[in-house]
Enzyme design. Structure first.
Site, PDB file in Angstrom:
ATOM      1  CB  SER A  98      -7.435  -7.376  12.200  1.00  0.00           C
ATOM      2  OG  SER A  98      -6.849  -7.725  10.959  1.00  0.00           O
ATOM      3  CE  LYS A 153      -5.257  -4.110   9.955  1.00  0.00           C
ATOM      4  NZ  LYS A 153      -5.618  -4.805  11.205  1.00  0.00           N
TER       5      LYS A 153
END
Length: 278
Positions: A98, A153
């Site tokens: 990600s 993230k």
């Protein structure tokens, strides 16, 4: 993780998994280990201390090794797991793509755990955090129903800011944001990714995003055409299958991020399950 699993992984060559498992060892197990080693050390220390030099043969070297090793492990465990890991730094392994190409699968990072004790996350920070329950499957919850996995993230939105994504461009408070770290990829394997060209990205379905407030609840919207929250990009708690509800949600204006909340996205925008879904 039981010792036999760690041993099996090490023998199989999965050193990265072993290191990651050791770094995540629950504090309760560390305390048990320290207690056991302390008891062992107390039992053998008097023998080591009181054995005259001319009798230090036979089993003495073995007992001395057990004593010294136990001593070293006890101090290391206290330093690393009771002081450094809870309050200063902790090592994490990147489990997914990600954050490609900023962080690659199986990269190890050292996170500063002290910084958010005296400051708040800022836009652009790469943050290690525990996601909300709706972001993870059942197997990622512990026996008490709490999330036991960490996500990595980038923080793209702060409390009070309005975040939208339109045609793959992120807008903050109505202004487009330059994101040199943003990428779109084609995944060829667990840890193999190819960067898509601008033309290839344009050929892919574009998913817009906005946060709205619907019946008193904040709802993250993933929008493509007339469809809203109808794909795996959205957590099950926010899925929608009624066309009228989709239309009502899509017509709502974007809402600012509520107090105490942050909006996180992966740099690999088409390969990240993040705040756009939960």
């Amino acid at each position: 993780m039981p010792f036999r699993q760690l041993l099996a992984q090490t023998e199989a060559g999965d050193l990265a998994t072993t290191i990651d498992a050791l770094a995540r060892t629950p504090l309760s197990r560390i305390l048990i280990l320290v207690a056991v080693l302390t008891a062992i050390r107390l039992l053998v220390h008097r023998y080591v201390l009181n054995t005259p030099p001319h009798l230090r043969s036979g089993v003495y070297p073995i007992v001395r090794f057990v004593n010294d090793t136990s001593d070293a492990i006890i101090y290391a465990a206290i330093l690393v797991f009771l002081l450094l890991r809870p309050f200063a730094i902790q090592m994490f392994r990147i489990p997914s793509g990600s954050m490609v190409f900023t962080l690659m699968v199986n990269d190890f990072i050292v996170a500063n755990k002290a910084i958010y004790r005296y400051t708040d996350p800022k836009v652009g920070d790469i943050v290690v955090f525990r996601p909300p329950k709706e972001a993870v499957p059942q197997q990622m919850l512990d026996r008490d129903g709490e999330v036991n996995v960490d996500f990595v993230k980038r923080c793209v939105g702060l409390p009070g800011q309005v975040i939208e994504v339109r045609n793959n461009v992120l807008y903050r408070d109505g202004r487009p944001v330059d994101e040199p770290y943003k990428t779109f990829t084609l995944q060829l394997g667990v840890d193999r990714f190819v960067r898509l060209s601008p033309d290839e990205v344009a050929a892919q379905p574009a998913y817009d995003f906005k946060l709205v407030k619907f019946h008193g609840q904040y709802v993250p919207l993933t929008i493509h055409g007339d469809f809203v929250n109808d794909t795996e990009r959205t957590a099950p708690a926010f899925r929608v299958d009624d066309p009228d509800t989709m239309a009502a949600l899509k017509a709502l204006p974007p809402a600012p991020i509520p107090p105490g909340h942050y909006l996180m996205m992966g740099d690999n925008r088409n390969g990240s399950f993040d705040s756009r879904g939960w």
